[in-house]
Scaffold this motif. Structure first.
Motif, PDB file in Angstrom:
ATOM      1  N   SER A   1      -2.036  -5.002  -5.163  1.00  0.00           N
ATOM      2  CA  SER A   1      -3.349  -5.350  -5.688  1.00  0.00           C
ATOM      3  C   SER A   1      -4.238  -5.832  -4.555  1.00  0.00           C
ATOM      4  N   ASN A   2      -5.511  -5.438  -4.610  1.00  0.00           N
ATOM      5  CA  ASN A   2      -6.483  -6.062  -3.718  1.00  0.00           C
ATOM      6  C   ASN A   2      -7.472  -6.913  -4.510  1.00  0.00           C
ATOM      7  N   HIS A   3      -6.972  -7.477  -5.603  1.00  0.00           N
ATOM      8  CA  HIS A   3      -7.736  -8.394  -6.456  1.00  0.00           C
ATOM      9  C   HIS A   3      -8.946  -7.682  -7.075  1.00  0.00           C
ATOM     10  N   GLY A   4      -8.732  -6.437  -7.461  1.00  0.00           N
ATOM     11  CA  GLY A   4      -9.824  -5.692  -8.073  1.00  0.00           C
ATOM     12  C   GLY A   4     -10.982  -5.436  -7.130  1.00  0.00           C
ATOM     13  N   GLY A   5     -10.693  -5.446  -5.824  1.00  0.00           N
ATOM     14  CA  GLY A   5     -11.770  -5.246  -4.850  1.00  0.00           C
ATOM     15  C   GLY A   5     -12.678  -6.449  -4.695  1.00  0.00           C
ATOM     16  N   ARG A   6     -12.241  -7.613  -5.183  1.00  0.00           N
ATOM     17  CA  ARG A   6     -13.117  -8.776  -5.235  1.00  0.00           C
ATOM     18  C   ARG A   6     -12.906  -9.752  -4.078  1.00  0.00           C
ATOM     19  N   GLN A   7     -11.990  -9.436  -3.173  1.00  0.00           N
ATOM     20  CA  GLN A   7     -11.710 -10.336  -2.062  1.00  0.00           C
ATOM     21  C   GLN A   7     -12.132  -9.691  -0.738  1.00  0.00           C
ATOM     22  N   LEU A   8     -11.226  -8.988  -0.095  1.00  0.00           N
ATOM     23  CA  LEU A   8     -11.533  -8.314   1.168  1.00  0.00           C
ATOM     24  C   LEU A   8     -12.038  -6.906   0.877  1.00  0.00           C
ATOM     25  N   ASP A   9     -13.297  -6.644   1.214  1.00  0.00           N
ATOM     26  CA  ASP A   9     -13.794  -5.282   1.039  1.00  0.00           C
ATOM     27  C   ASP A   9     -13.160  -4.396   2.107  1.00  0.00           C
ATOM     28  N   ARG A  10     -12.993  -3.117   1.776  1.00  0.00           N
ATOM     29  CA  ARG A  10     -12.305  -2.142   2.619  1.00  0.00           C
ATOM     30  C   ARG A  10     -10.804  -2.461   2.741  1.00  0.00           C
ATOM     31  N   ALA A  11     -10.279  -3.148   1.753  1.00  0.00           N
ATOM     32  CA  ALA A  11      -8.841  -3.430   1.717  1.00  0.00           C
ATOM     33  C   ALA A  11      -8.071  -2.152   1.394  1.00  0.00           C
ATOM     34  N   PRO A  12      -6.759  -2.134   1.641  1.00  0.00           N
ATOM     35  CA  PRO A  12      -5.957  -0.958   1.288  1.00  0.00           C
ATOM     36  C   PRO A  12      -6.050  -0.640  -0.200  1.00  0.00           C
ATOM     37  N   ILE A  13      -5.874   0.628  -0.502  1.00  0.00           N
ATOM     38  CA  ILE A  13      -5.920   1.094  -1.890  1.00  0.00           C
ATOM     39  C   ILE A  13      -4.523   0.954  -2.484  1.00  0.00           C
ATOM     40  N   PRO A  14      -4.334   0.102  -3.491  1.00  0.00           N
ATOM     41  CA  PRO A  14      -2.981  -0.120  -4.027  1.00  0.00           C
ATOM     42  C   PRO A  14      -2.276   1.155  -4.469  1.00  0.00           C
ATOM     43  N   PHE A  15      -2.979   2.050  -5.125  1.00  0.00           N
ATOM     44  CA  PHE A  15      -2.359   3.278  -5.622  1.00  0.00           C
ATOM     45  C   PHE A  15      -1.856   4.144  -4.471  1.00  0.00           C
ATOM     46  N   HIS A  16      -2.569   4.138  -3.351  1.00  0.00           N
ATOM     47  CA  HIS A  16      -2.110   4.907  -2.201  1.00  0.00           C
ATOM     48  C   HIS A  16      -0.854   4.300  -1.565  1.00  0.00           C
ATOM     49  N   LEU A  17      -0.728   2.978  -1.642  1.00  0.00           N
ATOM     50  CA  LEU A  17       0.444   2.304  -1.081  1.00  0.00           C
ATOM     51  C   LEU A  17       1.711   2.555  -1.895  1.00  0.00           C
ATOM     52  N   LEU A  18       1.536   2.857  -3.156  1.00  0.00           N
ATOM     53  CA  LEU A  18       2.647   2.858  -4.106  1.00  0.00           C
ATOM     54  C   LEU A  18       3.838   3.723  -3.692  1.00  0.00           C
ATOM     55  N   PRO A  19       3.667   4.987  -3.310  1.00  0.00           N
ATOM     56  CA  PRO A  19       4.855   5.798  -3.019  1.00  0.00           C
ATOM     57  C   PRO A  19       5.715   5.237  -1.886  1.00  0.00           C
ATOM     58  N   GLU A  20       5.083   4.789  -0.785  1.00  0.00           N
ATOM     59  CA  GLU A  20       5.867   4.278   0.327  1.00  0.00           C
ATOM     60  C   GLU A  20       6.538   2.954  -0.020  1.00  0.00           C
ATOM     61  N   VAL A  21       5.818   2.086  -0.718  1.00  0.00           N
ATOM     62  CA  VAL A  21       6.417   0.813  -1.134  1.00  0.00           C
ATOM     63  C   VAL A  21       7.598   1.070  -2.065  1.00  0.00           C
ATOM     64  N   LYS A  22       7.457   2.031  -2.953  1.00  0.00           N
ATOM     65  CA  LYS A  22       8.560   2.370  -3.852  1.00  0.00           C
ATOM     66  C   LYS A  22       9.780   2.826  -3.062  1.00  0.00           C
ATOM     67  N   ARG A  23       9.575   3.662  -2.061  1.00  0.00           N
ATOM     68  CA  ARG A  23      10.697   4.136  -1.255  1.00  0.00           C
ATOM     69  C   ARG A  23      11.391   2.983  -0.520  1.00  0.00           C
ATOM     70  N   GLU A  24      10.609   2.032  -0.037  1.00  0.00           N
ATOM     71  CA  GLU A  24      11.156   0.976   0.798  1.00  0.00           C
ATOM     72  C   GLU A  24      11.837  -0.135  -0.002  1.00  0.00           C
ATOM     73  N   VAL A  25      11.254  -0.526  -1.130  1.00  0.00           N
ATOM     74  CA  VAL A  25      11.771  -1.714  -1.836  1.00  0.00           C
ATOM     75  C   VAL A  25      12.029  -1.484  -3.314  1.00  0.00           C
ATOM     76  N   GLY A  26      11.833  -0.263  -3.793  1.00  0.00           N
ATOM     77  CA  GLY A  26      11.977  -0.009  -5.223  1.00  0.00           C
ATOM     78  C   GLY A  26      13.360  -0.301  -5.772  1.00  0.00           C
ATOM     79  N   ALA A  27      14.367  -0.249  -4.907  1.00  0.00           N
ATOM     80  CA  ALA A  27      15.728  -0.546  -5.369  1.00  0.00           C
ATOM     81  C   ALA A  27      15.967  -2.038  -5.515  1.00  0.00           C
ATOM     82  N   HIS A  28      15.052  -2.857  -4.968  1.00  0.00           N
ATOM     83  CA  HIS A  28      15.252  -4.310  -4.950  1.00  0.00           C
ATOM     84  C   HIS A  28      14.240  -5.082  -5.793  1.00  0.00           C
ATOM     85  N   LEU A  29      13.065  -4.507  -5.996  1.00  0.00           N
ATOM     86  CA  LEU A  29      11.983  -5.207  -6.688  1.00  0.00           C
ATOM     87  C   LEU A  29      11.337  -4.301  -7.716  1.00  0.00           C
ATOM     88  N   GLU A  30      10.850  -4.885  -8.814  1.00  0.00           N
ATOM     89  CA  GLU A  30       9.966  -4.136  -9.708  1.00  0.00           C
ATOM     90  C   GLU A  30       8.568  -4.150  -9.093  1.00  0.00           C
TER      91      GLU A  30
END
Length: 412
Positions: free
Chosen positions: A298-327
């Motif tokens: 989450s980037n807080h709905g875009g309400r904190q740091l503008d030009r923050a990473p896009i959560p949906f774009h991060l999802l596949p790599e984060v899933k590969r790295e930690v999906g076995a350990h975290l929801e």
């Protein structure tokens, strides 16, 4: 030659069905809303500009929010054919408990400012729909009030670690005592983002009345009637801690928050704990070693740091790295059930809806929140049927292609 005849009334009426008139204006406008964007337009008409813009706006140039929404729009689905999906099961398990749909209602602050039913409407609608509801530290209904509104459903609590740590510790204990099952430990607000719409509107809590405010609200007397004839707008769970609204808001932002604070809260909290506001893979990997149950990209709905990473774009790599350990949860930019399906296909265990919920609230109170959930559910079911997936578990990365608009240059 076309064969003609005199009109036969019984044949005409077999083809025509007259719709029964809907006498309730609220019901008419909500039934006419077919998408979350429709609810947004109704909300904008019915809510004073300062309150609507507080919900609708984001930080600085609002690039983070626009990019997050664009990321979902830039999804190409890959349907599988000849795979019957007549009966779609949208239920899933989120953080150890059931949810009838693969999303929860996100925490939102100042909720009764948008519409006087506030969190009571959100919690009640979530309970009726069988999905979790999240109360914000800066909510305008107390922890106990949300529990009363949703006594048998799943309630979550979002925690800001405040400058006065004892306040946060006490809120954590109260939420546990009230039976809330999950805590969202929020980490993306060391300072407040620059929300320029609010500054331009002279927005404040509680609202300050000016000539411009009066002119803008003159055509929305129902909002002022609700505001002036209902209990005082305040941070309900913090009402006994002392300090003005402004002081409490300032104290919720603390740049000294650290992993040590997470350790303390982890010791206090007996239920599931997720860290909300994760914005890179490295932090996700570190948190996987910290004894938490999940993370929310989450980037807080875009309400904190503008030009923050896009959560949906991060999802596949984060899933590969930690999906076995975290929801893994994801928010920011979700405006349709298809967005939620895309997130689930790429590995999200759940999504959170914030603005979509508030648009429904502003459009029609509790009934409007019910309408939000109904629209999203209908879109989820239809999308899954068209993809040939009869359950959430059948959604997989092969169903989704993320089309690229913003391709980062290699880092030096």
């Amino acid at each position: 030659m076309v064969q003609r005849q005199f009109p036969r009334p019984h044949e005409v009426f077999d083809l025509l069905k007259f719709k029964k008139p809907v006498l309730s204006p609220k019901r008419r406008r909500l039934e006419a809303a077919l998408t979350i964007h429709d609810l947004r337009r109704i909300a904008q008409r019915r809510t004073p500009k300062a309150a609507f813009d507080y919900t609708d706006g984001a930080a600085e140039g609002e690039l983070s929010l626009a990019r997050a929404r664009q990321a979902f729009e830039d999804v190409e689905f890959s349907p599988r054919v000849l795979r019957p999906a007549q009966d779609v099961d949208t239920s899933t398990t989120i953080l150890g408990g059931p949810s009838r749909l693969p999303f929860a209602i996100a925490p939102t602050g100042f909720t009764r400012l948008m519409q006087t039913e506030g969190e009571v409407a959100g919690a009640g609608a979530a309970g009726a729909a069988g999905i979790p509801f999240t109360l914000s530290t800066l909510g305008t209904t107390s922890i106990e009030g949300v529990k009363a509104a949703n006594p048998h459903g799943r309630n979550w609590f979002q925690l800001y670690v405040m400058r006065d740590r004892e306040i946060s510790y006490e809120l954590t204990r109260r939420a546990a005592a009230a039976g809330f099952d999950t805590l969202q430990f929020t980490v993306d607000t060391p300072v407040a983002g620059a929300r320029l719409r609010d500054k331009r509107n002279g927005f404040s809590i509680p609202p300050q009345i000016s000539l411009r405010t009066i002119v803008n609200a003159a055509v929305r007397p129902w909002w002022w009637f609700d505001f002036l004839t209902t209990p005082k707008l305040e941070f309900a769970s913090l009402s006994s801690t002392g300090g003005t609204v402004g002081e409490l808001l300032d104290s919720a932002m603390d740049p000294t928050i650290s992993y040590a604070d997470l350790d303390v809260i982890r010791e206090i909290w007996p239920g599931k704990i997720v860290v909300k506001g994760v914005q890179n893979v490295e932090d996700a990997k570190q948190l996987a070693t910290q004894g938490v149950d999940g993370i929310i990209l989450s980037n807080h709905g875009g309400r904190q740091l503008d030009r923050a990473p896009i959560p949906f774009h991060l999802l596949p790599e984060v899933k590969r790295e930690v999906g076995a350990h975290l929801e893994i949860g994801v928010d920011t930019g979700i405006m349709s059930g298809a967005d939620i399906v895309a997130a689930a296909a790429l590995g999200a265990d759940f999504s959170l809806i914030g603005r979509a919920y508030l648009y429904g609230l502003m459009a029609g109170g509790r009934a409007g929140v019910d309408r939000t959930i109904a629209i999203l559910e209908d879109e989820i079911v239809r999308t899954m049927k068209l993809l040939g997936a009869s359950s959430i578990a059948e959604l997989e990365p092969a169903h989704v292609t993320q089309l690229e608009r913003l391709i980062p240059r290699p880092r030096p």
